[in-house]
Scaffold this motif. Structure first.
Motif, short mmCIF file in Angstrom:
data_model
loop_
_atom_site.label_atom_id
_atom_site.label_comp_id
_atom_site.label_asym_id
_atom_site.label_seq_id
_atom_site.Cartn_x
_atom_site.Cartn_y
_atom_site.Cartn_z
N VAL A 339 9.79 -1.60 25.96
CA VAL A 339 8.58 -1.26 25.18
C VAL A 339 7.58 -0.54 26.08
CG1 VAL A 339 6.54 -2.23 24.04
CG2 VAL A 339 8.83 -3.08 23.48
N SER A 340 7.09 0.60 25.60
CA SER A 340 6.04 1.36 26.30
C SER A 340 4.90 1.64 25.32
CB SER A 340 6.58 2.69 26.83
OG SER A 340 7.60 2.48 27.78
N LEU A 341 3.66 1.48 25.79
CA LEU A 341 2.49 1.78 24.97
C LEU A 341 1.29 1.97 25.89
CD1 LEU A 341 0.48 -0.97 24.77
CD2 LEU A 341 2.39 -1.76 23.38
N ALA A 342 0.23 2.56 25.34
CA ALA A 342 -1.01 2.76 26.09
C ALA A 342 -2.19 2.56 25.16
CB ALA A 342 -1.06 4.17 26.68
N VAL A 343 -3.24 1.91 25.68
CA VAL A 343 -4.46 1.63 24.92
C VAL A 343 -5.63 2.25 25.67
CG1 VAL A 343 -5.82 -0.12 23.74
CG2 VAL A 343 -3.42 -0.59 24.29
N GLY A 344 -6.32 3.20 25.04
CA GLY A 344 -7.46 3.87 25.67
C GLY A 344 -8.76 3.15 25.42
N ARG A 345 -9.76 3.47 26.22
CA ARG A 345 -11.08 2.86 26.07
C ARG A 345 -11.67 3.21 24.70
NH1 ARG A 345 -14.10 0.48 29.54
NH2 ARG A 345 -12.82 1.21 31.28
N GLY A 531 2.12 0.54 16.62
CA GLY A 531 3.49 0.40 17.08
C GLY A 531 4.19 -0.66 16.25
N VAL A 532 5.35 -0.33 15.70
CA VAL A 532 6.09 -1.23 14.83
C VAL A 532 7.25 -1.83 15.62
CG1 VAL A 532 7.36 -1.47 12.67
CG2 VAL A 532 5.48 0.18 12.83
N MET A 533 7.27 -3.17 15.70
CA MET A 533 8.30 -3.86 16.48
C MET A 533 9.29 -4.58 15.57
SD MET A 533 6.53 -5.38 19.92
CE MET A 533 8.18 -5.58 20.63
N SER A 534 10.56 -4.52 15.97
CA SER A 534 11.62 -5.25 15.28
C SER A 534 12.66 -5.66 16.31
CB SER A 534 12.27 -4.37 14.22
OG SER A 534 13.37 -5.02 13.61
N ARG A 535 12.93 -6.95 16.37
CA ARG A 535 13.94 -7.50 17.29
C ARG A 535 13.69 -7.07 18.73
NH1 ARG A 535 19.56 -7.03 13.71
NH2 ARG A 535 18.74 -8.18 11.90
N GLY A 536 12.41 -7.09 19.10
CA GLY A 536 12.05 -6.84 20.48
C GLY A 536 11.87 -5.38 20.86
N GLU A 540 9.04 2.33 15.92
CA GLU A 540 8.26 3.48 15.49
C GLU A 540 6.83 3.32 16.01
OE1 GLU A 540 7.43 6.13 11.44
OE2 GLU A 540 8.62 4.27 11.33
N SER A 541 6.23 4.41 16.45
CA SER A 541 4.85 4.36 16.90
C SER A 541 4.21 5.71 16.67
CB SER A 541 4.77 3.99 18.39
OG SER A 541 5.40 4.98 19.19
N GLY A 542 2.87 5.69 16.56
CA GLY A 542 2.13 6.93 16.33
C GLY A 542 0.76 6.65 15.78
N ALA A 543 0.08 7.70 15.32
CA ALA A 543 -1.24 7.55 14.72
C ALA A 543 -1.14 6.66 13.50
CB ALA A 543 -1.80 8.92 14.35
N ALA A 544 -2.17 5.81 13.30
CA ALA A 544 -2.14 4.82 12.22
C ALA A 544 -1.90 5.49 10.87
CB ALA A 544 -3.45 4.03 12.21
N GLU A 545 -2.61 6.59 10.61
CA GLU A 545 -2.47 7.24 9.31
C GLU A 545 -1.05 7.76 9.10
OE1 GLU A 545 -4.67 10.88 6.92
OE2 GLU A 545 -5.79 9.68 8.36
N ILE A 547 1.77 6.53 10.44
CA ILE A 547 2.69 5.41 10.24
C ILE A 547 2.53 4.83 8.84
CG2 ILE A 547 3.31 3.08 11.01
CD1 ILE A 547 4.14 5.23 12.96
N LEU A 548 1.30 4.73 8.35
CA LEU A 548 1.05 4.08 7.07
C LEU A 548 1.37 4.98 5.89
CD1 LEU A 548 -2.32 2.38 8.04
CD2 LEU A 548 -0.15 1.23 7.64
N LEU A 549 1.13 6.28 6.03
CA LEU A 549 1.32 7.19 4.90
C LEU A 549 2.68 7.87 4.92
CD1 LEU A 549 -2.19 8.90 4.71
CD2 LEU A 549 -1.35 6.89 3.48
N ASP A 550 3.29 7.99 6.08
CA ASP A 550 4.57 8.69 6.16
C ASP A 550 5.50 8.00 7.15
OD1 ASP A 550 6.51 10.61 5.71
OD2 ASP A 550 5.73 11.98 7.24
N PRO A 551 5.84 6.72 6.90
CA PRO A 551 6.73 6.00 7.82
C PRO A 551 8.12 6.63 7.82
CG PRO A 551 6.40 4.73 5.81
CD PRO A 551 5.46 5.89 5.73
N GLN A 552 8.72 6.68 9.01
CA GLN A 552 10.02 7.33 9.16
C GLN A 552 11.18 6.32 9.17
OE1 GLN A 552 10.18 10.85 9.23
NE2 GLN A 552 8.08 10.39 8.60
N GLU A 553 10.92 5.10 9.62
CA GLU A 553 11.97 4.10 9.74
C GLU A 553 12.03 3.21 8.51
OE1 GLU A 553 14.18 3.84 12.23
OE2 GLU A 553 13.32 5.61 13.20
N ASP A 554 13.23 2.78 8.14
CA ASP A 554 13.39 1.91 6.97
C ASP A 554 12.60 0.62 7.13
OD1 ASP A 554 15.05 3.74 5.77
OD2 ASP A 554 16.91 2.77 6.42
#
Length: 575
Positions: A339-345, A531-536, A540-545, A547-554
């Protein structure tokens, strides 16, 4: 407000069905206090539930909805008394039944699906025997036959491998499976009425949807009447034919679910709809001095550009394995995998997923409460993966956590002032007077009155306790706050207040948030990145809008589809 309730007669919707399975008229319930006085909890409630109909009682904690349901089952706790009103089931007046006569009614004619599956099943009895017990008690089957029928009831309730599950104990089942067992128990005797008291509030949204879908199908197939108790108007709007809104023990509005959602008449109903994350359509932002509002476009957060270039927190391909006991098929369990991610100020990164997906373990890795098996944890540009002892303790001033339950995370022996000042004392910040001043300022910052400083946690509501927990997390002026399901234990209106508070504090202090949740309805109100997690794994990850409006993963699409209230909103949009 306790005026005349707004009804469908006034709103020109169709009337309630005739010949109701359940009819309550003029119900009044009071509780006896320790000093001998009585406190009214339900005042003049009238309701009807027809065959094959789902009627939802909606309101916040303390509104009287569960008391009404328990009165209908003659299951009021000690000190609770029905002081007025009549109760009829299929036309039979049950108001004056004795306790022994009620035992023949409950389970046989009225089933109950309680709120918490963890405490509602006997931990030392196999689940199949617990389902069979209903049939035996009411003389509907001998024990051997009851065990066979229990397997079929588990299958009807949507339990996979019902024969195998029937031989298991409650602790061997997930929360969703335990709730299905409770549904099997409730429908075992084919009752005319099922009372479902917050039946899915302790479950993930995807499990919640499956449970409610199955309850829906049972209602339609058997014609059972359902009284659904919930605090979430999104759930009620999706599942109920009619909605009754309770405030302070009084029904203030009732009507067809679509009408109540589309055209709420009472201010309290409008407030509940506005507060429900599942019915919101946009992100919370900081407006003018009136506080947070909603908007589609998010204004630039403080130092956002700098935060993007140099994140406050970065996880680089972290992995966490846990050793399994001897005899297990595998030697290790991979809880977090690459898992890789970054959180900005000044930004919010939300990790979402079902229970067991690895999101909370990822948060513990970020806080260095767990040591990664592989990968790096970087905080403010410094690799802290190998930090230990004093070095790690010093770093922890910069990242704090707000836990899920405000009831379990505050020391009941401390006053609020001691709780908020504890991090300052632990790190030797200031003298006693300076710490008291800082605690007072923090309490003011989270919009609590100064007099709460002298109180204990048990004297505060859930929302007030969570505000105290937030104040404590801010005491050391951290750069990063990890929010682990911070509103899931709260009523929707209190959820809205806490979310608004978090957004305001982030804008004022430039905080970075790692927000852990199973509920995308909440996430879409606060998150910049998801970031969407499943089984560790991060699937899928990206801008909130995006992910919520155009999710790519089942899997992500399933999470989005499970948001309560979506079906009701879609019905309104196509009407």
């Amino acid at each position: 407000m306790t005026g005349t309730p707004v009804t469908d007669a006034q709103a020109t919707d169709s009337p309630a069905p005739e010949a109701p399975v359940l009819e309550i008229s003029g119900l009044e319930v009071a509780y006896r206090a320790a000093d001998g006085s009585t406190r009214p909890a339900v005042r003049g409630v009238d309701l009807r539930v027809g065959a094959g109909e789902v009627v939802a009682l909606v309101g916040e904690s303390g509104s009287g909805k569960s008391t009404t349901a328990h009165a209908a089952l003659h299951l009021l706790p000690r000190g609770g008394t029905v002081t007025a009103g009549r109760l009829r089931l299929d036309g039979r007046d049950l108001s004056d039944l004795t306790a022994k006569e009620w035992q023949a009614v409950r389970g046989r004619h009225v089933g109950l699906v309680p709120q918490d599956p963890t405490v509602s099943l006997n931990p030392v009895v196999r689940v199949g025997d617990q389902v069979a017990e209903v049939l035996v008690i009411h003389g509907l089957a001998r024990r051997a036959d009851a065990r066979v029928r229990a397997v079929e009831l588990l299958r009807q309730a949507g339990v996979d491998d019902p024969a195998g599950r029937a031989r298991q104990y409650p602790h061997q089942l997930s929360g969703g499976l335990r709730q299905r067992v409770l549904i099997a128990i409730a429908i075992a005797a084919r009752p005319r009425l099922v009372v479902a008291d917050e039946p899915t509030s302790a479950l993930d949204v995807t499990v919640q949807r499956r449970i409610l879908d199955h309850l829906d199908s049972l209602v339609r197939e058997t014609g059972t009447a359902v009284l659904l108790i919930t605090h979430d108007l999104g759930v009620a709007a999706d599942r109920a034919d009619r909605i009754l809104v309770l405030q302070d023990g009084v029904i203030v509005e009732e009507g067809a679910a679509t009408r109540v959602l589309a055209d709420p008449q009472h201010p309290y109903t409008r407030r509940l709809i506005a507060a429900a994350p599942s019915l919101a359509s946009s992100r919370l932002v900081i407006g003018d001095d009136r506080g947070p509002t909603t908007d589609v476009e998010r204004p630039e957060a403080p130092s956002a550009a700098e935060g993007t270039a140099s994140p406050v927190l970065a996880l680089d391909r972290v992995r966490k394995e846990f050793a399994l006991p001897r005899g297990a098929e595998r030697r290790t369990l991979v809880a977090v995998d690459d898992v890789s991610l970054a959180v900005g100020r000044g930004r919010t990164y939300a990790l979402v997923g079902e229970s067991g997906s690895g999101k909370s373990t990822t948060a513990r890795l970020a806080l260095r409460l767990e040591h990664p098996t592989a990968g790096r944890v970087v905080f403010r540009g410094q690799d802290i993966t190998a930090a230990r002892g004093r070095e790690l303790r010093a770093l922890r001033r910069g990242f704090q956590v707000v836990y899920q339950s405000p009831y379990a995370s505050l020391d009941p022996r401390f006053t609020v002032e001691q709780i908020v000042a504890e991090p300052l004392r632990a790190y030797g910040v200031g003298d006693r007077a300076e710490r008291a001043d800082r605690a007072r300022a923090l309490i003011e910052d989270v919009a609590l009155p100064a007099d709460v400083l002298r109180r204990g946690p048990r004297e505060l509501s859930g929302g007030q306790r969570q505000r105290v927990a937030i104040a404590r997390a801010l005491a050391l002026q951290p750069d990063l706050v990890v929010l682990d399901e911070p509103v899931s234990a709260l009523d929707v209106s209190v959820q809205a207040q806490i979310l608004e508070l978090l957004v305001r504090l982030q804008a004022e202090h430039g905080l970075a948030y790692l927000f852990i949740s199973h509920d995308l309805a909440v996430v879409r109100q606060v998150a910049d990145q998801v970031g969407v997690m499943s089984r560790g794994r991060l699937v899928e990850s990206g801008a909130a809008e995006q992910i919520l409006l155009d999710p790519q993963e089942d899997y992500t699409r399933e999470l989005v589809a499970a948001i309560p209230g979506r079906r009701a909103v879609q019905r309104l949009e196509t009407a």
